[in-house]
Structure formats: structure tokens, C-alpha cells
Design a protein around this motif. Structure first.
Motif, PDB file in Angstrom:
ATOM      1  N   UNK A   1      46.667 -42.659 -72.568  1.00 18.39           N
ATOM      2  CA  UNK A   1      45.536 -43.211 -72.862  1.00 18.39           C
ATOM      3  C   UNK A   1      44.443 -42.419 -73.491  1.00 18.39           C
ATOM      4  N   UNK A   2      44.537 -41.209 -73.465  1.00 17.67           N
ATOM      5  CA  UNK A   2      43.431 -40.320 -73.949  1.00 17.67           C
ATOM      6  C   UNK A   2      43.634 -40.284 -75.467  1.00 17.67           C
ATOM      7  N   UNK A   3      44.949 -40.523 -75.843  1.00 15.40           N
ATOM      8  CA  UNK A   3      45.026 -40.364 -77.347  1.00 15.40           C
ATOM      9  C   UNK A   3      44.723 -38.945 -77.883  1.00 15.40           C
ATOM     10  N   UNK A   4      45.097 -37.706 -77.408  1.00 14.72           N
ATOM     11  CA  UNK A   4      44.778 -36.580 -77.825  1.00 14.72           C
ATOM     12  C   UNK A   4      45.168 -36.398 -79.291  1.00 14.72           C
ATOM     13  N   UNK A   5      46.572 -36.849 -79.795  1.00  8.43           N
ATOM     14  CA  UNK A   5      47.036 -36.508 -81.082  1.00  8.43           C
ATOM     15  C   UNK A   5      46.035 -37.527 -82.131  1.00  8.43           C
ATOM     16  N   UNK A   6      45.859 -38.662 -81.806  1.00  9.27           N
ATOM     17  CA  UNK A   6      45.107 -39.527 -82.594  1.00  9.27           C
ATOM     18  C   UNK A   6      43.777 -38.839 -82.669  1.00  9.27           C
ATOM     19  N   UNK A   7      43.055 -38.223 -81.754  1.00  6.78           N
ATOM     20  CA  UNK A   7      41.666 -37.643 -81.724  1.00  6.78           C
ATOM     21  C   UNK A   7      41.680 -36.610 -82.785  1.00  6.78           C
ATOM     22  N   UNK A   8      42.705 -35.688 -82.776  1.00  8.18           N
ATOM     23  CA  UNK A   8      42.582 -34.400 -83.556  1.00  8.18           C
ATOM     24  C   UNK A   8      43.054 -34.712 -84.848  1.00  8.18           C
ATOM     25  N   UNK A   9      43.930 -35.792 -85.325  1.00  4.93           N
ATOM     26  CA  UNK A   9      44.245 -36.275 -86.449  1.00  4.93           C
ATOM     27  C   UNK A   9      42.964 -36.663 -87.187  1.00  4.93           C
ATOM     28  N   UNK A  10      42.303 -37.578 -86.489  1.00  2.46           N
ATOM     29  CA  UNK A  10      41.178 -38.222 -86.895  1.00  2.46           C
ATOM     30  C   UNK A  10      40.064 -37.261 -87.293  1.00  2.46           C
ATOM     31  N   UNK A  11      39.881 -36.434 -86.311  1.00  4.51           N
ATOM     32  CA  UNK A  11      38.884 -35.321 -86.637  1.00  4.51           C
ATOM     33  C   UNK A  11      38.992 -34.195 -87.497  1.00  4.51           C
ATOM     34  N   UNK A  12      40.220 -33.941 -87.918  1.00  6.71           N
ATOM     35  CA  UNK A  12      40.493 -32.886 -88.727  1.00  6.71           C
ATOM     36  C   UNK A  12      41.450 -33.422 -89.940  1.00  6.71           C
ATOM     37  N   UNK A  13      40.976 -34.389 -90.713  1.00  7.27           N
ATOM     38  CA  UNK A  13      41.865 -35.103 -91.857  1.00  7.27           C
ATOM     39  C   UNK A  13      42.206 -33.881 -92.988  1.00  7.27           C
ATOM     40  N   UNK A  14      41.612 -32.833 -92.911  1.00  8.79           N
ATOM     41  CA  UNK A  14      41.943 -31.766 -94.074  1.00  8.79           C
ATOM     42  C   UNK A  14      42.567 -30.471 -93.414  1.00  8.79           C
ATOM     43  N   UNK A  15      43.206 -30.781 -91.946  1.00 13.10           N
ATOM     44  CA  UNK A  15      43.844 -29.536 -91.360  1.00 13.10           C
ATOM     45  C   UNK A  15      44.943 -29.115 -92.371  1.00 13.10           C
ATOM     46  N   UNK A  16      45.212 -27.771 -92.065  1.00 12.04           N
ATOM     47  CA  UNK A  16      46.117 -26.920 -92.921  1.00 12.04           C
ATOM     48  C   UNK A  16      47.600 -27.380 -92.723  1.00 12.04           C
ATOM     49  N   UNK A  17      47.825 -28.007 -91.497  1.00 10.39           N
ATOM     50  CA  UNK A  17      49.019 -28.332 -91.094  1.00 10.39           C
ATOM     51  C   UNK A  17      49.194 -28.821 -89.591  1.00 10.39           C
ATOM     52  N   UNK A  18      50.371 -29.220 -89.291  1.00 11.56           N
ATOM     53  CA  UNK A  18      50.706 -29.766 -88.026  1.00 11.56           C
ATOM     54  C   UNK A  18      50.332 -28.703 -87.051  1.00 11.56           C
ATOM     55  N   UNK A  19      50.904 -27.621 -87.194  1.00 12.49           N
ATOM     56  CA  UNK A  19      50.495 -26.249 -86.370  1.00 12.49           C
ATOM     57  C   UNK A  19      49.307 -26.282 -86.200  1.00 12.49           C
ATOM     58  N   UNK A  20      48.270 -26.199 -86.948  1.00 12.60           N
ATOM     59  CA  UNK A  20      46.841 -26.265 -86.737  1.00 12.60           C
ATOM     60  C   UNK A  20      46.385 -27.547 -85.955  1.00 12.60           C
ATOM     61  N   UNK A  21      46.793 -28.567 -86.165  1.00 14.38           N
ATOM     62  CA  UNK A  21      46.358 -29.767 -85.444  1.00 14.38           C
ATOM     63  C   UNK A  21      46.867 -29.743 -84.024  1.00 14.38           C
ATOM     64  N   UNK A  22      48.147 -28.813 -83.871  1.00 13.40           N
ATOM     65  CA  UNK A  22      48.433 -28.887 -82.504  1.00 13.40           C
ATOM     66  C   UNK A  22      47.632 -27.892 -81.794  1.00 13.40           C
ATOM     67  N   UNK A  23      47.270 -26.758 -82.448  1.00 16.57           N
ATOM     68  CA  UNK A  23      46.295 -26.030 -81.467  1.00 16.57           C
ATOM     69  C   UNK A  23      44.961 -26.586 -81.265  1.00 16.57           C
TER      70      UNK A  23
END
Length: 349
Positions: free
Chosen positions: A72-94
Motif C-alpha cells: 500500500x505504501x508503494x515504495x517502488x513507485x515513490x522512488x521511480x517518480x522522485x528520481x526520473x534521472x536515476x543512474x540505474x536500478x541499483x541507485x533507485x533500490x538504495x
């Protein structure tokens, strides 16, 4: 300082909500300044959620009372929205692990919830140990060993400890230190809010906003350059004008949280929330107070955008950092506005 009535204060409650707490709506707050964003890639968000849940289960981070809350919190969706220019999946995971750890500490240590162990009483003792999970103890080897065992004996402490280790592996030492100091700011805000709650103190509006400048999302904004794969050098980051746009961004996102959490938080008559604090201080209805809070947010957003544009004009690196801040602010708003599992708006329009 304002003085609460004898026996403590009671903030304005549900009756102003168009007569009923069932009078709610979804979507964005009308009139709230925000930048539209591209929807989060559902596959990417799902992969981040999978990684985070696997990590959390491996470290045994969830209290049993949390069963079912993760999705329900949607952590994955939160960080994908907040970091659209992230260097990669590992950075988003951290980024997701840090966000998850901050929420675990907040819920298990700060919230008045016997099932999760949280309480305002004794919060300082819990938070100083939590800070040491990020800012390690140094001393005699035998004491350090006891400290290390202590850090692994409790889920919130484990979450901080291991999330920071992974962040430090992809960030620079100065970026890591920046985050540690911003978590200390967050903890100071937690303590202020808890102290006011214990004393049943009604802060003035400006006092409440000062508290929320510390009890806010700044630690999440501290990591935007590291997650995007670059560094704003410490000498630049420390400049007062850069600090100001960082704080303005954090303050705007925090008022967004107050606005979207508003109806949910009305169930606790002692919980501090900007519209309720305005209503109690200015002796007005909750609708008028809510709309005034929207105006305060918009003033802060105007300042953030105008000052970011001026600073960006003279430096491509500052422009990139300001864009990373703006991306986080916009993505965080989108997450709030579309997360109907957690948030609903009052029917004020």
C-alpha cells in the motif's frame, strides 16, 4: 509561546469536513502549485518493490503488525517518480531502502502505537541509538562490539545500519556525511513534535512551520545527486543560497504531506497538522485554514522555482542539482496525489 487551555488542547476535528469524514475525493489538491510528471514505469516500480521486500524480509525488518502495509505504501513507485534521472536500478533500490528505513524508524519509534512499540515518551533515548546506526560509535573495542550487537538486535536499527552501508557504497564520503547530518535534523524535528504532544502545547503557526523544517523530507532530498549519478561538491552545496533552495524544496514537500494526510490525521485530535494549527490559532474553520495552508505552500514553491532559476543561470552543475530537487518535489507530489490507498482529500471544492 502560545499557551494551551488547562488540561491541554484539542485541535479542530471532523465536523468541518462537509459534515462527515465520508466526504472525500481523490486526485490533486485544486490550486496547489505542482509540476506534472511522467507516470512511473510500472515494471520498474514493481522490480524495486520486489528488491525492497526481499531485503526487508531477509533482515526481518517488519513488525508483525505491518503485515499487508508494504504494498500500500508503494515504495517502488515513490522512488521511480522522485528520481526520473536515476543512474540505474541499483541507485533507485538504495533510495528505496533509505526511504523504507526512515519510515520504519518513524513508525516503530515515534508513532503512538503499542503494537509497533512507538511512543512520545522516551523517544530521545531511542533516537540517539538510531542516529548511532548511521553515525557510528567509536571507542574501546569491547564497547564497539557491544554497540555492533545492539545495532543488529532491533529492526529499525538494522534498517538504518544496512541501508546506509549500501548508500555509502555508491555515494561519495561527503554525500554520505550530508545524509547523516540531515537525518540528525529529522530526529530533532521528531523530538520537538513529541515534546509538544506530551505537553499538549499548541504551537503558533510559525513555530509549527519551523518544526516541520526539521521534521520533513530533507534526508530524501539530500541524496538526489548521488541517486542521479553525480555530486554537487560540498563547497557548492554548503553555500547559503544552495542551502536555501534545498530547504525550500523540503518545506514545500512537507506541506504537501500535511495537505494530503489531512483527513487521515483528523482521527487523532492531538496530532499536529498545518491546517489544524492554523484553525486553532486563527479561530477559523478547517476549510479556511486548509486553503490558507495551500497558499503558504504556493508561496514557498514560487520562491523555490524563482531562486532555483536564478542560481541555475550561472552554473550547469547547479542547474542539474536544482532540476534533481525539482524532480523529487514533483514526483513526491504525484505519489501523494495518486496514492488513494493512503490519502483522500476533504470535499472543500
Amino acid at each position: 509561546m502560545s499557551t494551551p487551555p488547562a488540561g491541554g488542547f484539542t485541535l479542530p476535528g471532523p465536523p468541518d469536513l462537509a459534515g462527515s469524514l465520508t466526504a472525500r475525493r481523490g486526485g490533486a489538491v485544486p490550486g496547489l502549485r505542482h509540476r506534472p510528471v511522467t507516470p512511473a514505469d510500472p515494471e520498474k516500480a514493481a522490480e524495486i518493490d520486489r528488491r525492497l521486500e526481499e531485503w526487508a524480509r531477509a533482515l526481518d525488518l517488519f513488525p508483525e503488525a505491518w503485515n499487508g502495509d508494504f504494498a500500500g505504501f508503494q515504495f517502488g513507485r515513490a522512488v521511480v517518480l522522485q528520481h526520473p534521472e536515476a543512474a540505474g536500478l541499483d541507485h533507485l533500490t538504495v533510495a528505496g531502502k533509505l526511504l523504507l528505513a526512515e519510515n520504519i524508524v518513524d513508525n516503530c519509534y515515534c508513532e503512538e502505537d503499542e503494537d509497533k512499540g512507538g511512543s512520545r515518551s522516551g523517544l530521545g533515548g531511542r533516537l540517539i541509538l538510531a542516529q548511532s546506526a548511521l553515525d557510528p560509535y567509536h571507542g574501546p573495542p569491547a564497547v564497539q562490539e557491544e554497540w555492533l550487537r545492539g545495532m543488529q538486535a532491533d529492526g529499525p536499527l538494522r534498517s538504518y545500519h544496512w541501508a546506509l552501508k549500501e548508500y555509502a557504497a555508491l555515494a561519495t564520503p561527503s554525500q554520505t556525511d550530508r545524509f547523516v547530518h540531515d537525518i540528525a535534523r529529522l530526529h530533532l524535528g521528531y523530538l520537538a513534535e513529541a515534546a509538544w504532544g506530551e505537553a499538549r502545547h499548541l504551537p503558533r503557526v510559525w513555530e509549527y512551520l519551523v518544526m516541520r523544517q526539521f521534521n520533513n523530507f530533507r534526508p530524501c532530498l539530500s541524496i538526489v545527486d548521488a541517486v542521479d549519478g553525480y555530486e554537487l561538491p560540498e563547497a557548492v552545496y554548503a553555500r547559503p543560497e544552495i542551502q536555501r533552495i534545498t530547504v525550500l524544496a523540503a518545506n514545500a514537500t512537507t506541506i504537501v504531506n500535511d495537505l494530503y494526510s489531512f483527513t487521515k490525521e483528523l482521527t487523532d485530535p492531538t496530532h499536529l497538522n498545518l491546517p489544524q494549527v492554523i484553525a486553532a490559532n486563527e479561530r477559523c474553520g478547517l476549510k479556511a485554514a486548509y486553503l490558507k495552508a495551500v497558499g503558504i505552500h504556493n508561496e514557498i514553491m514560487d520562491a523555490f522555482e524563482a531562486e532555483s532559476a536564478l542560481l541555475s543561470a550561472g552554473s550547469p552543475l547547479v542547474e542539474r542539482y536544482a532540476r534533481s530537487l525539482s524532480d523529487w518535489v514533483a514526483g513526491n507530489h504525484e505519489w501523494h496525489a495518486t496514492n488513494t490507498h493512503r490519502y483522500h482529500l476533504p470535499d472543500y471544492w
